[in-house]
Write a protein that holds these residues in place. Structure first.
Motif, PDB file in Angstrom:
ATOM      1  N   THR A  16     101.968 -19.307  71.971  1.00 22.77           N
ATOM      2  CA  THR A  16     102.843 -18.615  72.916  1.00 22.77           C
ATOM      3  C   THR A  16     103.579 -17.527  72.146  1.00 22.77           C
ATOM      4  N   TRP A  17     104.031 -16.537  72.875  1.00 25.03           N
ATOM      5  CA  TRP A  17     104.833 -15.483  72.249  1.00 25.03           C
ATOM      6  C   TRP A  17     105.826 -14.939  73.266  1.00 25.03           C
ATOM      7  N   SER A  18     107.071 -14.959  72.875  1.00 19.07           N
ATOM      8  CA  SER A  18     108.099 -14.369  73.725  1.00 19.07           C
ATOM      9  C   SER A  18     108.720 -13.219  72.966  1.00 19.07           C
ATOM     10  N   ILE A  19     109.085 -12.188  73.698  1.00 12.23           N
ATOM     11  CA  ILE A  19     109.815 -11.117  73.022  1.00 12.23           C
ATOM     12  C   ILE A  19     111.238 -11.612  72.800  1.00 12.23           C
ATOM     13  N   PRO A  20     111.841 -11.220  71.663  1.00 10.78           N
ATOM     14  CA  PRO A  20     113.170 -11.730  71.343  1.00 10.78           C
ATOM     15  C   PRO A  20     114.115 -11.564  72.539  1.00 10.78           C
ATOM     16  N   GLU A  37     108.493 -14.483  78.252  1.00 12.74           N
ATOM     17  CA  GLU A  37     107.338 -15.025  77.557  1.00 12.74           C
ATOM     18  C   GLU A  37     106.140 -14.176  77.968  1.00 12.74           C
ATOM     19  N   ILE A  38     105.476 -13.589  76.990  1.00 14.55           N
ATOM     20  CA  ILE A  38     104.353 -12.698  77.285  1.00 14.55           C
ATOM     21  C   ILE A  38     103.036 -13.462  77.191  1.00 14.55           C
ATOM     22  N   ILE A  39     102.907 -14.259  76.133  1.00 15.78           N
ATOM     23  CA  ILE A  39     101.701 -15.085  75.967  1.00 15.78           C
ATOM     24  C   ILE A  39     102.108 -16.525  76.251  1.00 15.78           C
ATOM     25  N   GLY A  59      90.680  -7.904  81.236  1.00 17.12           N
ATOM     26  CA  GLY A  59      91.732  -8.362  82.152  1.00 17.12           C
ATOM     27  C   GLY A  59      92.638  -7.206  82.535  1.00 17.12           C
ATOM     28  N   PRO A  60      93.519  -7.450  83.500  1.00 19.29           N
ATOM     29  CA  PRO A  60      94.336  -6.351  84.025  1.00 19.29           C
ATOM     30  C   PRO A  60      95.324  -5.780  83.009  1.00 19.29           C
ATOM     31  N   ASN A  61      95.720  -4.551  83.243  1.00 24.41           N
ATOM     32  CA  ASN A  61      96.726  -3.906  82.387  1.00 24.41           C
ATOM     33  C   ASN A  61      97.981  -4.767  82.341  1.00 24.41           C
ATOM     34  N   GLY A  62      98.526  -4.875  81.169  1.00 24.97           N
ATOM     35  CA  GLY A  62      99.762  -5.644  81.027  1.00 24.97           C
ATOM     36  C   GLY A  62      99.540  -7.140  81.001  1.00 24.97           C
ATOM     37  N   GLY A  63      98.300  -7.560  80.956  1.00 26.03           N
ATOM     38  CA  GLY A  63      97.995  -8.988  80.995  1.00 26.03           C
ATOM     39  C   GLY A  63      98.265  -9.721  79.693  1.00 26.03           C
ATOM     40  N   GLY A  64      98.317  -8.981  78.587  1.00 22.25           N
ATOM     41  CA  GLY A  64      98.631  -9.623  77.308  1.00 22.25           C
ATOM     42  C   GLY A  64      97.542  -9.508  76.250  1.00 22.25           C
ATOM     43  N   LYS A  65      96.550  -8.639  76.486  1.00 19.92           N
ATOM     44  CA  LYS A  65      95.434  -8.518  75.543  1.00 19.92           C
ATOM     45  C   LYS A  65      95.879  -7.956  74.194  1.00 19.92           C
ATOM     46  N   THR A  66      96.617  -6.850  74.244  1.00 22.76           N
ATOM     47  CA  THR A  66      97.077  -6.245  72.992  1.00 22.76           C
ATOM     48  C   THR A  66      98.034  -7.194  72.272  1.00 22.76           C
ATOM     49  N   SER A  67      98.880  -7.845  73.031  1.00 20.21           N
ATOM     50  CA  SER A  67      99.811  -8.800  72.426  1.00 20.21           C
ATOM     51  C   SER A  67      99.039  -9.877  71.676  1.00 20.21           C
ATOM     52  N   LEU A  68      98.000 -10.373  72.310  1.00 22.79           N
ATOM     53  CA  LEU A  68      97.196 -11.421  71.686  1.00 22.79           C
ATOM     54  C   LEU A  68      96.576 -10.907  70.380  1.00 22.79           C
ATOM     55  N   PHE A 109      94.021  -0.276  66.134  1.00 20.03           N
ATOM     56  CA  PHE A 109      95.111  -0.154  67.098  1.00 20.03           C
ATOM     57  C   PHE A 109      94.660   0.513  68.395  1.00 20.03           C
ATOM     58  N   GLN A 110      95.245   0.060  69.491  1.00 18.89           N
ATOM     59  CA  GLN A 110      94.991   0.728  70.774  1.00 18.89           C
ATOM     60  C   GLN A 110      95.503   2.169  70.690  1.00 18.89           C
ATOM     61  N   GLN A 111      96.714   2.310  70.142  1.00 20.62           N
ATOM     62  CA  GLN A 111      97.249   3.658  69.923  1.00 20.62           C
ATOM     63  C   GLN A 111      97.285   3.951  68.434  1.00 20.62           C
ATOM     64  N   ASP A 154      90.922  -2.670  69.811  1.00 21.80           N
ATOM     65  CA  ASP A 154      91.704  -2.676  71.050  1.00 21.80           C
ATOM     66  C   ASP A 154      91.353  -1.444  71.882  1.00 21.80           C
ATOM     67  N   GLU A 155      90.605  -1.654  72.923  1.00 21.67           N
ATOM     68  CA  GLU A 155      90.118  -0.591  73.805  1.00 21.67           C
ATOM     69  C   GLU A 155      89.524   0.581  73.032  1.00 21.67           C
ATOM     70  N   PRO A 156      88.451   0.313  72.294  1.00 23.32           N
ATOM     71  CA  PRO A 156      87.848   1.375  71.483  1.00 23.32           C
ATOM     72  C   PRO A 156      87.334   2.525  72.339  1.00 23.32           C
ATOM     73  N   SER A 173      88.296  -4.665  75.997  1.00 23.83           N
ATOM     74  CA  SER A 173      87.678  -3.547  76.704  1.00 23.83           C
ATOM     75  C   SER A 173      87.678  -3.751  78.217  1.00 23.83           C
ATOM     76  N   HIS A 174      87.656  -2.616  78.901  1.00 31.13           N
ATOM     77  CA  HIS A 174      87.517  -2.640  80.349  1.00 31.13           C
ATOM     78  C   HIS A 174      86.150  -2.098  80.750  1.00 31.13           C
ATOM     79  N   GLN A 175      85.307  -1.773  79.775  1.00 28.79           N
ATOM     80  CA  GLN A 175      84.072  -1.068  80.052  1.00 28.79           C
ATOM     81  C   GLN A 175      82.905  -2.018  80.296  1.00 28.79           C
TER      82      GLN A 175
HETATM   83  N1  LIG Z   1     107.701  -5.484  72.440  1.00 27.77           N
HETATM   84  C1  LIG Z   1     107.670  -5.658  73.772  1.00 27.77           C
HETATM   85  N2  LIG Z   1     108.815  -5.600  74.498  1.00 27.77           N
HETATM   86  C2  LIG Z   1     108.797  -5.752  75.842  1.00 27.77           C
HETATM   87  N3  LIG Z   1     107.688  -5.989  76.538  1.00 27.77           N
HETATM   88  C3  LIG Z   1     106.526  -6.077  75.890  1.00 27.77           C
HETATM   89  C4  LIG Z   1     106.461  -5.898  74.469  1.00 27.77           C
HETATM   90  N4  LIG Z   1     105.172  -6.003  74.092  1.00 27.77           N
HETATM   91  C5  LIG Z   1     104.475  -6.227  75.221  1.00 27.77           C
HETATM   92  N5  LIG Z   1     105.291  -6.261  76.296  1.00 27.77           N
HETATM   93  C6  LIG Z   1     104.882  -6.533  77.705  1.00 27.77           C
HETATM   94  O1  LIG Z   1     103.952  -7.572  77.666  1.00 27.77           O
HETATM   95  C7  LIG Z   1     102.944  -7.384  78.627  1.00 27.77           C
HETATM   96  C8  LIG Z   1     101.596  -7.445  77.957  1.00 27.77           C
HETATM   97  O2  LIG Z   1     101.406  -6.274  77.203  1.00 27.77           O
HETATM   98  P1  LIG Z   1     100.062  -5.949  76.440  1.00 27.77           P
HETATM   99  O3  LIG Z   1     100.240  -4.686  75.718  1.00 27.77           O
HETATM  100  O4  LIG Z   1      99.682  -7.124  75.642  1.00 27.77           O
HETATM  101  O5  LIG Z   1      99.058  -5.775  77.674  1.00 27.77           O
HETATM  102  P2  LIG Z   1      97.520  -5.390  77.682  1.00 27.77           P
HETATM  103  O6  LIG Z   1      96.800  -6.511  78.319  1.00 27.77           O
HETATM  104  O7  LIG Z   1      97.076  -4.985  76.329  1.00 27.77           O
HETATM  105  O8  LIG Z   1      97.515  -4.148  78.683  1.00 27.77           O
HETATM  106  P3  LIG Z   1      96.612  -2.810  78.693  1.00 27.77           P
HETATM  107  O9  LIG Z   1      95.321  -3.165  79.345  1.00 27.77           O
HETATM  108  O10 LIG Z   1      97.390  -1.886  79.551  1.00 27.77           O
HETATM  109  O11 LIG Z   1      96.469  -2.336  77.294  1.00 27.77           O
HETATM  110  C9  LIG Z   1     103.254  -6.076  79.313  1.00 27.77           C
HETATM  111  O12 LIG Z   1     103.921  -6.341  80.504  1.00 27.77           O
HETATM  112  C10 LIG Z   1     104.164  -5.376  78.338  1.00 27.77           C
HETATM  113  O13 LIG Z   1     105.035  -4.506  79.005  1.00 27.77           O
END
Ligand SMILES: Nc1ncnc2c1ncn2[C@@H]1O[C@H](COP(=O)(O)OP(=O)(O)OP(=O)(O)O)[C@@H](O)[C@H]1O
Ligand SMILES: [Mg+2]
Lengths: 241, 305
Positions: free
Chosen positions: A8-12, A16-18, A35-44, A83-85, A158-160, A191-193
């Protein structure tokens, strides 16, 4: 080779994001996370690479518990992350970055090979600075090349596909296929492709910080394409009935 | 020349037991060697301490070295050097200054350089500063550079000071004729309690003159840097100045750029950015296996390259 145990992962002081992810990645496979934007892929991905620290759970890599290792130590264990960015640097050249990544001086041929795999020509790019003058697609492809240069046990992309042209994208798909054929490490591609999904050994769908479904491509892809999976709101949260 | 001078010379130039071509080596306010060439004459200044360097019109591809070294404390060296660069000449001038003190006494070099470039002359001026020695005595370098560019003259000035100098005050002024061009690249790194100030004042008098001023600096420890620049556009001209600074630890940077345009076709731009190293840059390099410290050093090294 990589096991995520109920992480699990929560932002301070925040959400809780993951929200408890269990995942097993097999050696030498190409795993695509979607998965959908904002779903947590990059966080993972950041949690695996050690850029962020998990709040609870365990990460086992090659039989070793790496939960408490920092980003540098994980890189040295064999985890690489594109990195995605991509990050820009004033004063570092493409060559500098690739040499830092491969940890040795690169011959011209090696540099050509590396950049060629992302559709760039070394002659035009090796001495370019990684500053704002590089276009979005150029820096993205250089970022990918920097991870290829590491020849890591686990390479995460991450989304190459983001922002790169059709031709470079085809080249990239080819590169991923080659890597898999050569069994040179495990690939985790976010990836979304469809073209990337269609070469996956395994597909993992992540939404709202959880694994929505995971399994062999043959099993997951058809339902993904038929849109059965997404009875969610745009954020991937399950619609309340 | 003493061994310390030799050491300092190899740090501030490509000195390897000797220089090729014209040179003048200043050591503790004296002269430790001089040579003129067929096209470049070096003579003592008549009224003041220092030298005159006369470069014949049309001289191409020659280098002249005029380094200055202070090799112990209790030296306060003041020197006036004038450079006369003839029409169509194209030369490299390597200055540079090394200051060493192992004692409690201050070691200081103050060089006042004037450059007179005739029409269409080109100069690449390289200047590296270094301070060495563990003495408590301050090691100070205060260069003054006055540049006069005739029509179509081009001067490129490359200055580097990467540590060991306790205090430095750099004052540079320039007056540009028509189509004259001045390019300045400055790199400074300070640490500990060091203080460095640079002050540029450029007057673009001639039509289509241009200046490009690029300063990159890193302030570590408790060091303090000031960056002042004034670009004066008095004719149709273009001026660009850029000050980029990285802060590490408790370093402080104060940048005060000024633009003054008194002609409707003067185009002046200034860019300034001060901040610590971007966290994501460190993360990217760490993800390639560098430690945090290695990542920071590598980023600074590239930035100051
Ligand atoms: N440091 C942070 N502070 C606040 N919110 C965060 C932080 N990092 C991620 N989030 C939130 O966590 C959620 C997951 O973000 P993440 O970047 O993992 O999504 P993603 O699945 O990679 O999306 P995308 O497909 O758009 O790249 C989003 O709602 C994002 O706004
Ligand atoms: Mg993402």
């Amino acid at each position: 080779m990589l096991q995520l145990k109920n992480i699990t992962w929560s932002i301070p002081d925040g959400d809780e994001i993951i929200k408890g992810i269990d995942l097993n990645l097999d050696e030498g496979k190409l795993i695509v996370v979607t998965g959908p934007n904002g779903g947590g892929k990059t966080s993972l991905a950041k949690l695996i690479a050690g850029i962020e620290t998990i709040s609870s759970g365990n990460i086992i890599f090659d039989g070793e518990d790496i939960t408490n290792l920092d980003i540098t130590e994980r890189a040295k264990c064999g985890i690489a992350f594109a990195f995605q960015q991509p990050v820009r640097f004033k004063g570092l050249t493409v060559r500098d970055l690739l040499e830092l990544a491969s940890d040795e001086p690169l011959s011209h041929t090696e540099a050509c090979n590396l950049l060629g795999r992302v559709g760039l020509c070394a002659n035009n790019y090796l001495n370019r600075e990684l500053n704002a003058s590089l276009s979005g697609g150029e820096i993205k492809r250089i970022e990918i090349a920097s991870v290829l240069a590491r020849k890591a046990k686990l390479s995460i992309f991450d989304e190459p596909e983001a922002g790169i042209d059709l031709w470079s994208f085809s080249k990239l798909v080819e590169t991923f296929e080659d890597l898999r054929k050569q069994q040179s490490g495990t690939l985790l591609v976010i990836s979304h492709q469809e073209r990337i999904l269609s070469i996956a050994d395994k597909i993992v769908v992540i939404a709202d910080g959880k694994v929505r479904s995971a399994g062999p491509r043959e099993e997951i892809l058809p339902s993904l394409l038929k849109d059965e999976m997404f009875k969610f709101c745009p954020m991937g949260k399950e619609e309340s009935k | 020349m003493n061994d310390m001078t030799k050491q300092l010379l190899s740090m501030i130039s490509d000195f390897d037991e000797k220089f090729e071509g014209a040179f003048n080596i200043r050591e503790d306010s004296g002269c430790a060697g001089r040579q003129s060439s067929a096209n470049i004459k070096i003579t003592d200044k008549k009224d003041l301490p220092g030298i005159e360097i006369h470069i014949k019109p049309g001289t191409k591809g020659e280098k002249v070295y005029i380094p200055a070294c202070v090799t112990h404390g209790d030296v306060n060296d003041l020197v006036y050097n004038d450079f006369y660069v003839g029409e169509d000449a194209d030369v490299v001038i390597v200055a540079g200054c090394g200051v060493h003190s192992d004692s409690h006494a201050e070691a200081r070099h103050n060089g006042i350089h004037r450059f007179f470039l005739e029409k269409n002359a080109k100069v690449l001026y390289e200047e590296k500063h270094i301070g060495t020695g563990n003495g408590k005595g301050e090691k100070n370098i205060d260069p003054v550079t006055d540049i006069f560019l005739a029509d179509d003259a081009v001067m490129e000035m490359d200055t580097v000071q990467l540590g060991g100098v306790d205090k430095s005050l750099r004052k540079t002024s320039a007056k540009l004729g028509a189509r004259a061009k001045l390019i300045v690249r400055e790199r400074i790194m300070t640490d500990g309690e060091e203080y460095a100030k640079t002050d540029f004042d450029v007057s673009m008098d001639g039509e289509d003159s241009s200046v490009d001023l690029i300063s990159r600096s890193v302030a570590k420890g408790h060091s303090y840097q000031e960056f002042l620049s004034t670009l004066n556009g008095k004719n149709r001209c273009s001026g660009h100045s850029e000050c980029d600074a990285i802060l590490v630890d408790n370093g402080t940077v104060n940048a005060a750029p000024a633009l003054e345009a008194s002609h409707v076709d003067a185009a002046l731009i200034h860019e300034a950015a001060i901040g610590k190293i971007a966290g994501e840059q460190i993360l990217k390099l760490r993800s390639l296996g560098l430690t945090e410290e290695e990542a920071q050093d590598r980023i600074i090294q590239g930035f100051l390259k």
